[in-house]
Write a protein that holds these residues in place. Structure first.
Motif, PDB file in Angstrom:
ATOM      1  N   LEU A  18     -77.168 -35.292  -4.280  1.00 13.30           N
ATOM      2  CA  LEU A  18     -78.174 -34.518  -5.309  1.00 13.30           C
ATOM      3  C   LEU A  18     -79.311 -34.948  -5.508  1.00 13.30           C
ATOM      4  O   LEU A  18     -79.744 -34.575  -6.812  1.00 13.30           O
ATOM      5  N   SER A  19     -77.442 -35.359  -6.346  1.00 12.50           N
ATOM      6  CA  SER A  19     -77.429 -35.667  -8.189  1.00 12.50           C
ATOM      7  C   SER A  19     -77.672 -36.968  -7.921  1.00 12.50           C
ATOM      8  O   SER A  19     -77.155 -36.981  -9.458  1.00 12.50           O
ATOM      9  N   PHE A  20     -78.017 -37.097  -7.224  1.00 11.03           N
ATOM     10  CA  PHE A  20     -78.269 -39.484  -7.548  1.00 11.03           C
ATOM     11  C   PHE A  20     -79.198 -38.915  -9.328  1.00 11.03           C
ATOM     12  O   PHE A  20     -80.268 -38.278  -9.133  1.00 11.03           O
ATOM     13  N   ASP A  21     -79.362 -40.398  -9.074  1.00 14.53           N
ATOM     14  CA  ASP A  21     -80.015 -40.590 -10.573  1.00 14.53           C
ATOM     15  C   ASP A  21     -81.072 -41.681  -9.569  1.00 14.53           C
ATOM     16  O   ASP A  21     -81.451 -42.763 -10.183  1.00 14.53           O
ATOM     17  N   TYR A  22     -81.808 -41.038  -9.781  1.00 13.64           N
ATOM     18  CA  TYR A  22     -83.275 -41.074  -8.475  1.00 13.64           C
ATOM     19  C   TYR A  22     -84.384 -39.878  -8.409  1.00 13.64           C
ATOM     20  O   TYR A  22     -83.865 -39.094  -8.661  1.00 13.64           O
ATOM     21  N   PRO A  23     -85.648 -40.454  -8.495  1.00 11.59           N
ATOM     22  CA  PRO A  23     -86.485 -39.422  -8.473  1.00 11.59           C
ATOM     23  C   PRO A  23     -85.873 -39.047  -6.906  1.00 11.59           C
ATOM     24  O   PRO A  23     -86.504 -39.132  -6.067  1.00 11.59           O
ATOM     25  N   HIS A  24     -86.236 -37.140  -6.835  1.00 10.73           N
ATOM     26  CA  HIS A  24     -85.848 -36.572  -5.477  1.00 10.73           C
ATOM     27  C   HIS A  24     -87.044 -36.188  -5.048  1.00 10.73           C
ATOM     28  O   HIS A  24     -87.027 -36.212  -4.016  1.00 10.73           O
ATOM     29  N   ASP A  25     -88.198 -36.759  -5.299  1.00  4.56           N
ATOM     30  CA  ASP A  25     -89.141 -36.923  -4.305  1.00  4.56           C
ATOM     31  C   ASP A  25     -89.491 -38.183  -3.634  1.00  4.56           C
ATOM     32  O   ASP A  25     -90.110 -38.221  -2.696  1.00  4.56           O
ATOM     33  N   HIS A  26     -88.113 -39.100  -3.753  1.00  2.00           N
ATOM     34  CA  HIS A  26     -88.419 -39.821  -3.608  1.00  2.00           C
ATOM     35  C   HIS A  26     -87.293 -40.791  -2.172  1.00  2.00           C
ATOM     36  O   HIS A  26     -87.153 -41.321  -2.326  1.00  2.00           O
ATOM     37  N   TYR A  27     -86.351 -39.445  -2.328  1.00  2.00           N
ATOM     38  CA  TYR A  27     -85.300 -39.542  -1.090  1.00  2.00           C
ATOM     39  C   TYR A  27     -84.851 -38.064  -0.427  1.00  2.00           C
ATOM     40  O   TYR A  27     -85.572 -37.143  -0.473  1.00  2.00           O
ATOM     41  N   GLU A  28     -84.771 -38.526   1.025  1.00  2.00           N
ATOM     42  CA  GLU A  28     -84.454 -37.388   1.044  1.00  2.00           C
ATOM     43  C   GLU A  28     -83.099 -37.796   2.637  1.00  2.00           C
ATOM     44  O   GLU A  28     -81.950 -38.423   2.666  1.00  2.00           O
ATOM     45  N   ILE A  29     -82.402 -36.540   2.619  1.00  2.00           N
ATOM     46  CA  ILE A  29     -80.798 -36.196   3.230  1.00  2.00           C
ATOM     47  C   ILE A  29     -80.308 -35.924   3.930  1.00  2.00           C
ATOM     48  O   ILE A  29     -81.172 -34.413   4.370  1.00  2.00           O
ATOM     49  N   ILE A  30     -80.425 -36.128   5.189  1.00  2.00           N
ATOM     50  CA  ILE A  30     -80.435 -35.790   6.623  1.00  2.00           C
ATOM     51  C   ILE A  30     -79.018 -36.053   6.834  1.00  2.00           C
ATOM     52  O   ILE A  30     -78.100 -37.151   6.846  1.00  2.00           O
ATOM     53  N   VAL A  31     -78.289 -34.669   7.599  1.00  2.00           N
ATOM     54  CA  VAL A  31     -76.695 -34.809   8.307  1.00  2.00           C
ATOM     55  C   VAL A  31     -77.015 -34.555   9.172  1.00  2.00           C
ATOM     56  O   VAL A  31     -77.399 -34.283  10.204  1.00  2.00           O
ATOM     57  N   ILE A  32     -76.357 -35.632   9.380  1.00  2.00           N
ATOM     58  CA  ILE A  32     -76.488 -35.528  10.967  1.00  2.00           C
ATOM     59  C   ILE A  32     -75.150 -35.395  12.094  1.00  2.00           C
ATOM     60  O   ILE A  32     -74.009 -35.711  12.165  1.00  2.00           O
TER      61      ILE A  32
END
Length: 88
Positions: free
Chosen positions: A74-88
């Protein structure tokens, strides 16, 4: 001729092993030198249209460390509204 085989190389294979070691050492140093000189440097600028990215995290029996992993993602240096994290 009396060659030393140091007690663990069978008849004359010492030279084979030594030659292989030297060749691998030369290739490793040459590859690393090329990497330092020729490797393209990443462009730190984001493109004009930022792509949406999905990060899929395989997590089998990861209960102890998965929270730390997701917090780190969640602390990526990337716009938060342009990525999602899916835990499988």
């Amino acid at each position: 001729m009396n060659h030393h085989n140091f007690g663990f190389f069978p008849n004359g294979s010492y030279h084979c092993h030594l030659g292989t070691l030297i060749i691998n050492l030369i290739l490793t140093v040459a590859g690393y030198t090329w990497y330092l000189q020729e490797a393209p440097k990443p462009d730190k600028q984001l493109p004009e249209k930022i792509p949406f990215v999905t990060v899929m995290v395989p997590a089998h029996n990861e209960g102890i460390v998965i929270v730390k992993t997701v917090l780190s993602l969640l602390s990526f240096d990337y716009p938060h509204d342009h990525y999602e994290i899916i835990v499988i």
